[in-house]
Write a protein that holds these residues in place. Structure first.
Motif, PDB file in Angstrom:
ATOM      1  N   ARG A   1      12.652  30.477  76.993  1.00 52.27           N
ATOM      2  CA  ARG A   1      14.100  30.484  76.730  1.00 52.27           C
ATOM      3  C   ARG A   1      14.602  29.148  76.183  1.00 52.27           C
ATOM      4  NH1 ARG A   1      15.056  34.437  81.880  1.00 52.27           N
ATOM      5  NH2 ARG A   1      15.437  36.305  80.653  1.00 52.27           N
TER       6      ARG A   1
ATOM      7  N   ARG B   1      24.593  32.381  81.795  1.00 48.79           N
ATOM      8  CA  ARG B   1      23.775  31.593  80.855  1.00 48.79           C
ATOM      9  C   ARG B   1      24.253  30.151  80.835  1.00 48.79           C
ATOM     10  NH1 ARG B   1      24.481  35.982  77.482  1.00 48.79           N
ATOM     11  NH2 ARG B   1      25.764  34.818  76.005  1.00 48.79           N
TER      12      ARG B   1
ATOM     13  N   LEU C   1      18.064  36.552  84.484  1.00 51.46           N
ATOM     14  CA  LEU C   1      17.760  35.137  84.710  1.00 51.46           C
ATOM     15  C   LEU C   1      17.199  35.017  86.128  1.00 51.46           C
ATOM     16  CD1 LEU C   1      20.973  33.778  83.050  1.00 51.46           C
ATOM     17  CD2 LEU C   1      18.656  32.956  82.498  1.00 51.46           C
TER      18      LEU C   1
ATOM     19  N   TYR D   1      21.379  38.493  82.367  1.00 52.63           N
ATOM     20  CA  TYR D   1      21.335  37.570  81.235  1.00 52.63           C
ATOM     21  C   TYR D   1      22.541  37.756  80.315  1.00 52.63           C
ATOM     22  CZ  TYR D   1      19.283  34.598  77.693  1.00 52.63           C
ATOM     23  OH  TYR D   1      19.054  33.560  76.819  1.00 52.63           O
TER      24      TYR D   1
ATOM     25  N   GLY E   1      13.095  35.817  86.798  1.00 53.48           N
ATOM     26  CA  GLY E   1      13.687  35.964  85.458  1.00 53.48           C
ATOM     27  C   GLY E   1      12.643  36.290  84.404  1.00 53.48           C
TER      28      GLY E   1
ATOM     29  N   ASN F   1      14.681  35.035  73.926  1.00 52.73           N
ATOM     30  CA  ASN F   1      14.832  35.824  75.148  1.00 52.73           C
ATOM     31  C   ASN F   1      14.037  37.118  75.017  1.00 52.73           C
ATOM     32  OD1 ASN F   1      15.773  36.424  77.717  1.00 52.73           O
ATOM     33  ND2 ASN F   1      17.469  37.631  76.916  1.00 52.73           N
TER      34      ASN F   1
END
Ligand code: SF4
Ligand code: SF4
Ligand code: SF4
Ligand code: FES
Length: 911
Positions: A358, A599, A587, A593, A581, A364
């Motif tokens: 990430r 985030r 996550l 997410y 995650g 992602n």
């Protein structure tokens, strides 16, 4: 109640509180309780060689002697029961003399071959001989019994046997298997498998563990060690979600054997309270260690040069990976890179992997093997419970203490051998009613109080039908009726078209038996539902879990202490993979997410922006690789080509990549296609934690130095991040864990907190239309062209494909054969050792058969651990529209007998 049960009940002491005198002291006890239990309960440990608190005392060794006022001769305290007013002496010179005599009697037929005995240094007879100072034994007479080496795992040297019966009792009473017996042979009493056949059983090794001498030995470690020569490390088993604690014993950087808490030394405990477990492990935990020192382990990185993978120094391989990834990121952006990680890796590995992907690589597009089924449990229960992190609602102790247990879609003995013992203990000791709903006569179905042998594929009809029956019979839990009247009304509406007769017709279970099951579950004070792959890894898995939420709801299992709904996890760290995650939608901590503020929180903590896109699941990653949208894929510990059916097109998709990095202890089918293969350590060479299916965060401890130049996964990620200019700097797995503990609730301690369940959000928002649609959905009717259902599943001796690297387990079981019911074998004219042509809409494979009485007509089973022949390629995979789970474990097939013996597989051929 049988004699043994009656004896057991008496020794548990169901009577009144009494007083007795022990060595002059006044002691309180329960009338009828084993006198030995009373003595050990007050700390008086007297010699006992045939006693273990987890099973009924046998009373054969003659060591646990005490004097009881009024009795002429000393009394065996293990089989005697506590009585009011008893006056007991435990330490007199006469008792010592009598114990010494008993010991000499054992020694007079014992070979005293200690120098070549595996139990040397861990032998109760040896310890007592030393303690009692016995130097000479008169009238020694050897038995001269040839060693029984017929079993694939255990050798029986009956010259050393002291006839204590513990092996027989642990197998019969704790395992409920009853594979062993005493037999008279040539004037000696010996232990042998029933009917004096070569022992073939579940191979849990509990008999080996409790044997107080060296009469039972482990074939795989015989003559390799003396106990004091070995380094011992306690760690967590790497195979299934039970998360058993194992002791890995090594010598010269090789694993010699694996043991557990259960030994003859663990004999003292509370007979009346065995719900905390007996400390044993299963066959794969005990005998599946050889994969660690396998000659097939990768020892150096491999980099593709001139079309072939060649051993390459770490520095060059790391430079290659770093340069290629950097180039792809610069040219195409982070979203051209994707990652896939196994749920067998540690929490620390998975946490760092998702962080690397990430914030390091800016993508992602990540997923884990939890996508093969566990994501259905996570998605459905998050929706229903309003919780972020999903785990079992009940721990093993609560399951053991339940009064009703409903097992559906789980062959729990094969998949979770030690958790299965908790259910067996609930049956044996706590007298639970256990209902197994399974078309297969599973080992648990054989011992359960109720087996609902439902029609193949009718699990959803059964669960919905039970909901309906409970509502119709007015047995819906009173608290639920009062708290959620609208939800109960919605369920009534949704089930309106269901009748008991229609459920009986769909499931094959008569109405009376359905009603009996409904009554048991709805009246349970502590009711527990256990479910697994038969619910989650088949089309409709997500809805199946929600059906079970309905059933648990009407039974009141969300309202009553010790009750609940529990998904079992096949892989050892499936919970951790989601908690860390390791998938695009979450996550760490199960935070969505898609939530911008989440985030932002992580971006602040990690001091780096997180990619904005919602990410991609495994099926999407393969599709994007196929179209060229994804250029690089980093796969850790997983082997999609070996796991997924050929028609999923994983091999073709991976061939399109500009860069395929595979990190694994072994060279897998997927590794063979890679540009770079990085050698990772196994669980036995690294530190970290696994999260068991109960939610316990348990330590993984290094027992060996890494094999060759393999490295722990987290270390490889950390080094790569340095090379790529965004250092993820950690000196140890512990440092990563400290960061996890700050981020993920529940990871600060090893004691799991109960799963919070708040149903209000789910039941009060759209529950009525959701249930209406779910109950109205029609299952597919199948096709007359493919009348059989092929199920790929697990057998007790293996776990995924990992265990097939352990030669001991392969020695026990390597049968890559199609299991067929006797009824189908007869109708197809098949006999044992025949082969069949198995056809599906996507391929055909020739495979040898194995006739299995446990199977019903219409269902054929293949052990998922084996890829040759390629039976897995017969399944046409389906993707769940909600959870993106890839269903690839069952599908329709046709079967034809072939005249010739089984030949090579024809994966993916025309139907
Ligand atoms: S290995 Fe386990 S199942 Fe087999 S005989 Fe021993 S206790 Fe019984
Ligand atoms: S084999 Fe071991 S456990 Fe079994 S009866 Fe003999 S001494 Fe006891
Ligand atoms: S039950 Fe599972 S965790 Fe326990 S020893 Fe067996 S494979 Fe390992
Ligand atoms: S422990 Fe009581 S007779 Fe063996």
């Amino acid at each position: 109640m049988g004699t043994r049960d009656a004896k057991e009940a008496r020794l548990l002491g169901a009577g009144a509180e009494i007083e007795l005198t022990i060595d002059g002291e006044n002691v309180k006890a329960t009338e009828g309780r084993s006198l030995y239990d009373v003595l050990s309960g007050i700390g008086k440990i007297i010699p006992a060689m045939c006693y273990h608190y987890t099973f009924t005392p046998f009373g054969s060794c003659g060591m646990c002697l005490v004097t009881v006022e009024g009795k002429k001769a000393p009394v065996r305290s293990c089989t005697a029961s506590a009585q009011p007013g008893m006056v007991v002496q435990t330490e007199t010179p006469e008792l010592k003399e009598a114990q010494k005599k008993a010991l000499i009697k054992h020694l007079s037929t014992h070979p005293l071959d200690c120098p070549v005995c595996d139990a040397d240094g861990h032998c109760e007879l040896q310890d007592f001989t030393f303690q009692f100072g016995i130097g000479e034994v008169p009238n020694v007479k050897q038995k001269g019994i040839p060693e029984d080496t017929r079993s694939k795992v255990l050798d029986f040297n009956m010259n050393r046997c002291i006839v204590c019966g513990q092996c027989i009792n642990v197998c019969k009473e704790v395992q409920l298997i009853d594979a062993l017996t005493f037999m008279k042979k040539d004037g000696n009493t010996i232990v042998t498998a029933k009917e004096d056949k070569p022992l073939h059983c579940e191979f849990c090794g509990d008999c080996l563990a409790v044997c107080p001498v060296g009469a039972i030995t482990n074939k795989f470690s015989k003559y390799l060690y003396k106990p004091w020569q070995m380094k011992k490390v306690q760690t967590t088993c790497p195979y299934c979600g039970d998360g058993c604690q194992i002791q890995v014993e090594t010598k010269d950087n090789r694993i010699v054997r694996v043991t557990s808490k259960l030994t003859w030394k663990s004999k003292w405990g509370d007979r009346a309270s065995t719900a905390k477990g007996h400390g044993g492990i299963c066959g794969r935990g005990r005998f599946g260690f050889q994969m660690v020192n396998s000659p097939d382990r990768l020892k150096l990185p491999l980099v593709r040069k001139d079309g072939a993978l060649a051993e390459t120094p770490w520095l060059d391989a790391q430079d290659y990976v770093a340069e290629r990834l950097t180039r792809i990121k610069m040219d195409h952006g982070g979203s051209a890179i994707a990652g896939l990680i196994s749920a067998r890796c540690t929490n620390e590995d998975i946490y760092l992997f998702q962080k690397l992907m990430r914030i390091g690589l800016g993508t992602n597009r990540i997923d884990s093997t939890a996508r093969y089924g566990q994501m259905n449990v996570v998605a459905a229960l998050r929706k229903a419970f309003g919780a972020d992190r999903i785990r079992m609602m009940n721990n093993a102790e609560q399951v053991t203490r339940a009064d009703a247990i409903f097992i559906v879609g789980s062959d729990i003995t094969e998949t979770h051998p030690v958790f299965n013992i908790r259910v067996k203990e609930a049956l044996r000791k706590y007298k639970a009613k256990v209902i197994v709903a399974d078309p297969i006569t599973t080992p648990m179905a054989k011992v359960a109080t109720h087996h609902l042998a439902i029609k193949v594929g009718s699990e959803a009809a059964l669960i919905q039908g039970l909901v309906k029956l409970i509502l119709d019979r007015g047995e819906c839990d009173a608290t639920v009726l009062q708290k959620y009247p609208a939800a109960v009304e919605a369920l009534k509406q949704a089930t309106a078209a269901i009748t008991p007769e229609s459920v009986a017709e769909k499931t094959g279970i008569p109405v009376e038996r359905l009603a009996e099951a409904a009554e048991i579950l709805s009246h349970a004070e502590r009711g527990v539902i256990l479910f697994e792959d038969g619910i989650t890894k088949r089309a409709g898995g997500y809805e199946n879990v929600l059906n079970l939420v309905d059933l648990a709801l009407v039974c009141g299992f969300f309202e009553k202490d010790g009750s609940g709904l529990n998904g079992l996890c096949e892989e050892n760290n499936e919970l951790g993979a989601v908690d860390m995650g390791g998938s695009f939608e979450f996550l760490p901590g199960g935070i969505e997410y898609g939530k911008a503020e989440a985030r932002e929180k992580f971006a602040k903590a990690w001091r780096e922006e997180l990619p904005a896109g919602m990410g991609t699941d495994l099926a999407g990653i393969l599709e994007a690789a196929r179209t060229g949208e994804i250029k690089a894929l980093y796969i850790v510990g997983e082997n999609p080509i070996g796991t997924l059916p050929a028609s999923m097109g994983a091999a073709e998709a991976l061939e399109k990549l500009e860069l395929l990095i595979v990190q694994d202890p072994f060279l897998t089918e997927t590794g063979r296609k890679a540009h770079v293969v990085l050698p990772a350590t196994t669980y036995a060479e690294k530190e970290g934690t696994f999260t068991s299916m109960e939610g316990k965060v348990q330590p993984v401890r290094a027992a060996l130095e890494p094999i060759g130049e393999s490295k722990p996964d987290w270390e490889i990620f950390s080094e790569l991040s340095w090379r790529m200019g965004f250092p993820l700097e950690y000196g140890s797995a512990k440092e990563i864990h400290r960061e996890i503990a700050k981020t993920v609730p529940g990871y600060f301690t090893t004691k799991p907190e109960p799963l919070p369940v708040d149903l209000a959000g789910y039941l009060n928002n759209g529950y009525a239309p959701e249930t209406a649609a779910r109950y109205a959905a029609k299952p597919s009717n199948g096709s007359p062209e493919y009348p059989y259902t092929l199920v790929l599943g697990q057998i007790i001796y293996h776990s995924g494909k990992y265990s097939t690297r352990a030669e001991g387990l392969m020695e026990i079981y390597d049968k890559a054969r199609l299991q067929v019911s006797p009824a189908d074998a007869e109708s197809l004219g098949l006999s044992e050792k025949d082969s069949v042509l198995l056809k599906s809409p996507v391929g055909r494979v020739e495979v040898g058969i194995d006739i299995q009485p446990r199977l019903p007509a219409g269902l054929v089973f293949f052990p998922e651990h084996f890829n040759t022949p390629a039976v897995k390629d017969l399944i046409a995979p389906e993707i769940d529209p909600v959870t993106r789970v890839i269903y690839h474990k069952r599908g329709p097939v046709a079967i034809e007998r072939v005249a010739a013996p089984a030949g090579a597989a024809q994966p993916g051929g025309a139907p």
